[in-house]
Motif scaffolding. Structure first.
Motif, PDB file in Angstrom:
ATOM      1  N   TRP A  89       4.684 -14.768  -2.242  1.00  6.81           N
ATOM      2  CA  TRP A  89       3.435 -14.006  -2.190  1.00  6.81           C
ATOM      3  C   TRP A  89       2.231 -14.791  -2.695  1.00  6.81           C
ATOM      4  CZ3 TRP A  89       6.111  -9.417  -5.102  1.00  6.81           C
ATOM      5  CH2 TRP A  89       6.930  -8.713  -4.201  1.00  6.81           C
ATOM      6  N   THR A  90       2.404 -15.489  -3.791  1.00  8.97           N
ATOM      7  CA  THR A  90       1.250 -16.058  -4.492  1.00  8.97           C
ATOM      8  C   THR A  90       1.267 -17.564  -4.654  1.00  8.97           C
ATOM      9  OG1 THR A  90       2.259 -15.871  -6.700  1.00  8.97           O
ATOM     10  CG2 THR A  90       1.127 -13.915  -5.844  1.00  8.97           C
ATOM     11  N   GLY A  91       2.427 -18.200  -4.452  1.00  9.38           N
ATOM     12  CA  GLY A  91       2.527 -19.627  -4.726  1.00  9.38           C
ATOM     13  C   GLY A  91       2.625 -19.933  -6.205  1.00  9.38           C
ATOM     14  N   ARG A  92       2.938 -18.899  -6.993  1.00  9.72           N
ATOM     15  CA  ARG A  92       3.107 -19.078  -8.439  1.00  9.72           C
ATOM     16  C   ARG A  92       4.468 -18.542  -8.862  1.00  9.72           C
ATOM     17  NH1 ARG A  92      -1.994 -16.757  -8.066  1.00  9.72           N
ATOM     18  NH2 ARG A  92      -1.163 -14.768  -8.785  1.00  9.72           N
ATOM     19  N   LEU A  93       5.076 -19.170  -9.851  1.00 10.35           N
ATOM     20  CA  LEU A  93       6.339 -18.699 -10.407  1.00 10.35           C
ATOM     21  C   LEU A  93       6.065 -17.934 -11.699  1.00 10.35           C
ATOM     22  CD1 LEU A  93       8.810 -21.653  -9.864  1.00 10.35           C
ATOM     23  CD2 LEU A  93       9.092 -19.324  -9.014  1.00 10.35           C
ATOM     24  N   ARG A  94       6.703 -16.783 -11.831  1.00 11.98           N
ATOM     25  CA  ARG A  94       6.561 -15.981 -13.048  1.00 11.98           C
ATOM     26  C   ARG A  94       7.961 -15.747 -13.608  1.00 11.98           C
ATOM     27  NH1 ARG A  94       3.141 -10.784 -11.593  1.00 11.98           N
ATOM     28  NH2 ARG A  94       3.497 -10.429 -13.829  1.00 11.98           N
ATOM     29  N   PRO A  95       8.427 -16.627 -14.486  1.00 14.35           N
ATOM     30  CA  PRO A  95       9.788 -16.511 -15.029  1.00 14.35           C
ATOM     31  C   PRO A  95      10.020 -15.151 -15.684  1.00 14.35           C
ATOM     32  CG  PRO A  95       8.839 -18.635 -15.584  1.00 14.35           C
ATOM     33  CD  PRO A  95       7.728 -17.820 -15.006  1.00 14.35           C
ATOM     34  N   GLY A  96      11.197 -14.583 -15.400  1.00 12.67           N
ATOM     35  CA  GLY A  96      11.569 -13.311 -15.995  1.00 12.67           C
ATOM     36  C   GLY A  96      10.894 -12.111 -15.391  1.00 12.67           C
ATOM     37  N   LEU A  97      10.245 -12.286 -14.248  1.00  9.77           N
ATOM     38  CA  LEU A  97       9.538 -11.179 -13.606  1.00  9.77           C
ATOM     39  C   LEU A  97      10.501 -10.052 -13.247  1.00  9.77           C
ATOM     40  CD1 LEU A  97       6.892 -10.108 -12.233  1.00  9.77           C
ATOM     41  CD2 LEU A  97       7.711 -11.230 -10.141  1.00  9.77           C
ATOM     42  N   ALA A  98      10.087  -8.811 -13.495  1.00 13.64           N
ATOM     43  CA  ALA A  98      10.867  -7.626 -13.117  1.00 13.64           C
ATOM     44  C   ALA A  98       9.948  -6.657 -12.395  1.00 13.64           C
ATOM     45  CB  ALA A  98      11.471  -6.965 -14.350  1.00 13.64           C
ATOM     46  N   PHE A  99      10.463  -6.018 -11.347  1.00 13.42           N
ATOM     47  CA  PHE A  99       9.702  -5.030 -10.594  1.00 13.42           C
ATOM     48  C   PHE A  99       9.942  -3.644 -11.185  1.00 13.42           C
ATOM     49  CE2 PHE A  99      10.221  -7.834  -6.579  1.00 13.42           C
ATOM     50  CZ  PHE A  99       9.210  -8.665  -7.035  1.00 13.42           C
ATOM     51  N   THR A 100       8.894  -2.845 -11.247  1.00 14.80           N
ATOM     52  CA  THR A 100       8.989  -1.489 -11.795  1.00 14.80           C
ATOM     53  C   THR A 100       8.420  -0.497 -10.796  1.00 14.80           C
ATOM     54  OG1 THR A 100       8.703  -2.360 -14.032  1.00 14.80           O
ATOM     55  CG2 THR A 100       8.394   0.006 -13.735  1.00 14.80           C
ATOM     56  N   ALA A 101       9.158   0.584 -10.563  1.00 14.66           N
ATOM     57  CA  ALA A 101       8.711   1.603  -9.620  1.00 14.66           C
ATOM     58  C   ALA A 101       8.090   2.784 -10.359  1.00 14.66           C
ATOM     59  CB  ALA A 101       9.895   2.091  -8.780  1.00 14.66           C
ATOM     60  N   PRO A 102       6.928   3.281  -9.919  1.00 15.51           N
ATOM     61  CA  PRO A 102       6.333   4.461 -10.543  1.00 15.51           C
ATOM     62  C   PRO A 102       7.215   5.692 -10.369  1.00 15.51           C
ATOM     63  CG  PRO A 102       4.775   3.336  -9.083  1.00 15.51           C
ATOM     64  CD  PRO A 102       6.124   2.757  -8.822  1.00 15.51           C
ATOM     65  N   ARG A 103       7.245   6.552 -11.368  1.00 17.77           N
ATOM     66  CA  ARG A 103       8.093   7.744 -11.310  1.00 17.77           C
ATOM     67  C   ARG A 103       7.758   8.613 -10.093  1.00 17.77           C
ATOM     68  NH1 ARG A 103      11.030  10.284 -15.226  1.00 17.77           N
ATOM     69  NH2 ARG A 103      10.103   8.932 -16.811  1.00 17.77           N
ATOM     70  N   ALA A 104       6.465   8.792  -9.805  1.00 20.08           N
ATOM     71  CA  ALA A 104       6.065   9.648  -8.680  1.00 20.08           C
ATOM     72  C   ALA A 104       6.583   9.096  -7.348  1.00 20.08           C
ATOM     73  CB  ALA A 104       4.549   9.777  -8.646  1.00 20.08           C
ATOM     74  N   SER A 105       6.518   7.776  -7.216  1.00 16.65           N
ATOM     75  CA  SER A 105       6.984   7.139  -5.983  1.00 16.65           C
ATOM     76  C   SER A 105       8.492   7.327  -5.806  1.00 16.65           C
ATOM     77  CB  SER A 105       6.634   5.653  -6.020  1.00 16.65           C
ATOM     78  OG  SER A 105       7.125   4.980  -4.888  1.00 16.65           O
ATOM     79  N   VAL A 106       9.256   7.100  -6.878  1.00 13.99           N
ATOM     80  CA  VAL A 106      10.716   7.249  -6.806  1.00 13.99           C
ATOM     81  C   VAL A 106      11.095   8.698  -6.536  1.00 13.99           C
ATOM     82  CG1 VAL A 106      12.855   7.071  -8.128  1.00 13.99           C
ATOM     83  CG2 VAL A 106      11.152   5.246  -8.267  1.00 13.99           C
ATOM     84  N   THR A 107      10.428   9.633  -7.200  1.00 11.07           N
ATOM     85  CA  THR A 107      10.737  11.050  -7.006  1.00 11.07           C
ATOM     86  C   THR A 107      10.506  11.468  -5.563  1.00 11.07           C
ATOM     87  OG1 THR A 107      10.173  11.561  -9.304  1.00 11.07           O
ATOM     88  CG2 THR A 107      10.165  13.385  -7.742  1.00 11.07           C
TER      89      THR A 107
END
Length: 418
Positions: free
Chosen positions: A117-135
């Motif tokens: 996406w960005t051409g940058r590495l972000r070590p330890g990156l984790a994706f988080t989903a908003p509660r409203a979206s998951v529900t």
């Protein structure tokens, strides 16, 4: 053969294997590889062992190969899209110039996605989903019939997540990246867990495992899953990716662009191919030998799934990487042996290497997963690539993905139908 325009006056003329190979500028064994991939049809010589080929089909394929290799003029060539994302070259492929297999071996799926996406590495990156979206996504998925496929669920989850995001029409890079980092975990969270102990936090491979297998995960298996996700992030302009770019060219928002990709990926020649390879692998394990299974497939006129790739004359680098990891998992040994038997048996007729679909099939079959699991892995992984291509397309002239039709119907004016 698919996507072939007819050549008037050539429908009855047949070519020998040698003649077809000379016209195509390839070795005779490559001609049979085209047959296996569905790019040519063949007919056995009556009373003989050789095959003949329709001259029209061969000539069309020869012209197509010439165009793809850059031998055509600027008019009449196939669609070409400038991209900074993925390069496929001589049995290797690269994400933003870096060897993709090496990236997948060293970094997590999330980190590789961020790099694309960005051409940058972000070590330890984790994706988080908003509660409203998951529900919203879970409610929509739970309303589907029981027999619904995982890809159906992912499609519905993407639409539900879109409806829950009032800012979805913001096409700025920052907003689209925010969508990417929340949509992928939402899609995974919307899939029903297979067994107990499902996870909605931590690395994406850990979360996805509990949606694919009811058996406890070990580190080696999780490493294969995470590597598979990273390897499958993007693969140039695959059919689903082209659909995403068309949608983005029309300035559809990121959720809608991903939905366009989800509508294409379910085809048996794309994301669903690993499911066909999974079932073939189970048949070979059940029979104890690939020979009778391959014979039945060929007798029915079906191509053998999991073999060959039009972009790799040699070995698919994604398959090579996954097979290397699978060899470290004891429970994968029977499926690996069956896969090797499939390749060796088919090579007697058509020398083709295993592709990533067969490697995914070995993984899913040996991990107690359903035959649809490979398609799910493929789809979740490729969502990251779709977002990357949508971002690129948003920076281009709107509606540029609009080829002109070549009308071949009756010439007007025609009388009104009576």
């Amino acid at each position: 053969m698919r996507d072939q325009e007819p050549v008037p006056g050539n429908t009855e003329r047949r070519l020998s294997t040698k003649e077809a190979a000379e016209l195509l500028g390839v070795k005779p064994e490559t001609v049979y590889a085209y047959v296996s991939r569905g790019q040519l049809s063949s007919r056995r010589v009556p009373g003989g062992r050789g095959s003949t080929f329709d001259a029209g089909e061969v000539e069309v394929l020869a012209r197509r190969n010439k165009r793809e290799s850059g031998g055509s003029s600027s008019t009449g060539g196939e669609l070409s899209v400038r991209t900074r994302l993925t390069l496929i070259d001589t049995d290797r492929y690269y994400f933003r110039g870096v060897d993709a297999a090496e990236l997948a071996a060293r970094y997590s799926y999330e980190e590789v996605a961020e790099w694309l996406w960005t051409g940058r590495l972000r070590p330890g990156l984790a994706f988080t989903a908003p509660r409203a979206s998951v529900t919203a996504a879970r409610r929509a998925v739970e309303a589907l019939p029981e027999h619904t496929t995982p890809t159906d669920r992912l499609r519905v989850a993407a639409i539900a997540a879109s409806a829950a995001d009032p800012l979805r029409f913001d096409l700025s890079e920052e907003a689209v990246l925010g969508t990417a980092r929340t949509l992928i975990p939402t899609l995974v969270a919307a899939l029903p867990p297979v067994g107990r102990g499902h996870r909605d936090a931590g690395p994406m491979a850990h979360r996805l495992w509990t949606r694919l297998s009811g058996t406890p995960a070990n580190e080696a298996s999780l490493r294969v899953l995470d590597t598979a996700l990273a390897l499958l992030v993007d693969h140039d302009l695959a059919a689903s990716t082209l659909a995403v770019r068309v949608a983005a060219s029309a300035r559809a928002h990121a959720y809608a662009a991903v939905s366009a990709g989800l509508g294409v990926i379910e085809g048996p020649l794309h994301g669903a191919a690993s499911g066909l390879a999974h079932r073939l692998l189970l048949d070979v394990l059940d029979q104890g030998s690939a020979a009778p299974v391959i014979a039945d497939e060929l007798r029915a006129g079906r191509r053998i799934p999991g073999l060959g790739h039009r972009l790799y004359p040699g070995e698919d680098p994604r398959a090579r990487a996954l097979f290397g990891l699978l060899e470290e998992i004891p429970q994968a040994a029977p499926a690996l042996a069956a896969a090797r038997d499939i390749v060796a048996t088919t090579a007697r007729h058509t020398p083709l290497h295993a592709n990533v679909d067969l490697a995914l099939a070995v993984f899913t079959a040996s991990s107690g997963m359903a035959s649809t699991a490979g398609e799910t892995i493929f789809t979740v992984a490729r969502t990251a690539g779709w977002i990357a291509h949508a971002l690129e397309e948003y920076g281009e002239r709107p509606l540029r993905m609009r080829p002109s039709g070549h009308y071949v119907g009756p010439r007007p004016p025609q009388p009104l139908p009576g």
